[in-house]
Design a protein around this motif. Structure first.
Motif, short mmCIF file in Angstrom:
data_model
loop_
_atom_site.label_atom_id
_atom_site.label_comp_id
_atom_site.label_asym_id
_atom_site.label_seq_id
_atom_site.Cartn_x
_atom_site.Cartn_y
_atom_site.Cartn_z
N THR A 76 -0.58 -30.33 16.73
CA THR A 76 0.08 -29.34 17.57
C THR A 76 -0.89 -28.42 18.29
OG1 THR A 76 0.25 -27.88 15.66
CG2 THR A 76 2.14 -29.31 16.12
N GLY A 77 -2.19 -28.64 18.20
CA GLY A 77 -3.10 -27.80 18.95
C GLY A 77 -4.20 -27.23 18.09
N ASP A 219 0.92 -12.43 19.38
CA ASP A 219 0.94 -13.58 18.49
C ASP A 219 -0.02 -13.32 17.33
OD1 ASP A 219 -1.59 -13.92 19.50
OD2 ASP A 219 -1.11 -15.71 20.68
N ALA A 228 5.85 -18.52 27.77
CA ALA A 228 5.29 -19.85 27.53
C ALA A 228 4.96 -20.03 26.05
CB ALA A 228 4.04 -20.06 28.38
N LEU A 229 4.43 -18.99 25.42
CA LEU A 229 4.11 -19.07 24.00
C LEU A 229 5.37 -19.25 23.17
CD1 LEU A 229 2.17 -18.77 21.56
CD2 LEU A 229 2.64 -16.32 21.65
N GLU A 231 8.21 -20.58 24.05
CA GLU A 231 8.73 -21.93 24.23
C GLU A 231 7.90 -22.95 23.45
OE1 GLU A 231 11.57 -22.87 25.61
OE2 GLU A 231 11.89 -20.70 25.77
N SER A 232 6.59 -22.73 23.40
CA SER A 232 5.71 -23.62 22.64
C SER A 232 6.03 -23.54 21.15
CB SER A 232 4.25 -23.24 22.88
OG SER A 232 3.38 -23.99 22.06
N MET A 233 6.28 -22.34 20.65
CA MET A 233 6.63 -22.17 19.24
C MET A 233 7.95 -22.84 18.93
SD MET A 233 5.39 -18.20 18.67
CE MET A 233 5.61 -18.20 16.88
N ARG A 234 8.93 -22.68 19.81
CA ARG A 234 10.23 -23.34 19.60
C ARG A 234 10.08 -24.85 19.59
NH1 ARG A 234 12.28 -18.86 22.84
NH2 ARG A 234 13.76 -17.66 21.57
N ALA A 235 9.23 -25.37 20.49
CA ALA A 235 9.01 -26.81 20.54
C ALA A 235 8.38 -27.32 19.24
CB ALA A 235 8.12 -27.16 21.74
N ARG A 236 7.45 -26.57 18.69
CA ARG A 236 6.83 -26.96 17.42
C ARG A 236 7.85 -26.98 16.29
NH1 ARG A 236 2.32 -22.97 16.05
NH2 ARG A 236 2.29 -24.27 14.18
N GLU A 239 10.19 -29.95 16.73
CA GLU A 239 9.48 -31.18 16.35
C GLU A 239 9.39 -31.30 14.83
OE1 GLU A 239 5.18 -33.39 17.26
OE2 GLU A 239 5.54 -31.32 17.86
#
Length: 257
Positions: A76-77, A219, A228-229, A231-236, A239
């Motif tokens: 995830t990064g 964060d 953007a952050l 949305e990235s957290m929600r995507a993680r 997943e």
């Protein structure tokens, strides 16, 4: 007559010498006792700080190490830095080794966290922090920090709030004199509720406390939160939940094969 006077002087001097020696021994023993108490207090403080650091090193460090050990999750990064110790990598390795030797299973796979930072050159007062915690139904508990728990008799921790300063404790009897540059609010997955619902509750609480304190919502690296952050957290999280669901579906299939 002279002999009596000399004898009397000798006895008096002997008495004075004995009294002086006894007083010196008493003072020496008192100093030694004080040093022993200081050593014991220092060891007790060090022991607590080590336990607390070990917990937060596990919860706030990157999920990359956990991912390599558990192939359910994808990369995830970059690693998430530890907030309390710049040298957390070596400490986490030691803590993980101890857990493996003790046979302790890991009960979480992901940590989601925000920080609420005071404006530059300012600090939150303990009184303001206490009011914000109580306003959002956070209660003092394990590890000497505050927690939001599920309703009912079987209470489980949803998320927690800690001091950004090492060792992270928030003691009710210290709020009168306490100041801090920031707070850490975090949750672990899997939790007692759905991951996305837990994230939304965590975010709403962080935003509410931040507004009441007049801080800056950031964060875990103390960078201001962006859309953007989020949305990235929600995507993680999504997943992660999909991987969890796929694994739970795989178990019955394996049973019947």
């Amino acid at each position: 007559m002279l002999e009596i006077i000399v004898l009397t002087i000798v006895i008096v001097l002997a008495f004075i010498a004995a009294s002086w020696y006894t007083n010196q021994r008493s003072q020496q023993r008192a100093h030694e006792f004080e040093r022993e108490l200081e050593i014991e207090d220092t060891e007790a403080d060090d022991s607590f700080q080590q336990r607390f650091d070990a917990l937060f090193d596990q919860e706030l460090h990157s999920q990359d190490d956990a991912t390599s050990a558990d192939e359910r999750l994808t990369d995830t990064g970059p690693a998430e830095p530890d907030l309390f110790d710049e040298a957390s990598e070596s400490k986490e390795t030691a803590a993980a080794s101890q857990d493996e030797q003790a046979g302790q299973p890991q009960d979480w796979d992901m940590v989601i966290a925000f920080t609420i930072m005071a404006p530059e050159s300012k600090a939150f007062t303990g009184k303001a922090v206490k009011a914000a915690l109580e306003q959002h139904d956070l209660r003092f508990g394990d590890m000497q920090i505050y927690h939001r728990q599920t309703a009912g008799s079987q209470k489980q921790t949803l998320f927690s709030v800690a001091n950004i300063l090492d060792p992270g404790t928030l003691l009710p009897d210290k709020f009168v004199s306490m100041t801090t540059p920031g707070l850490l609010i975090f949750a672990k997955l899997p939790g007692p509720v759905n991951g996305m619902a837990l994230f939304d509750d965590l975010l709403d609480t962080a935003r509410g406390m931040n507004e009441e304190l007049g801080g800056v919502l950031c964060d875990e690296t103390r960078e201001p939160v962006s859309d953007a952050l989020l949305e990235s957290m929600r995507a993680r999280i999504l997943e992660y939940q999909m991987a969890e669901q796929a694994e739970s579906n795989q178990i019955p299939n394996d049973y019947f094969n």
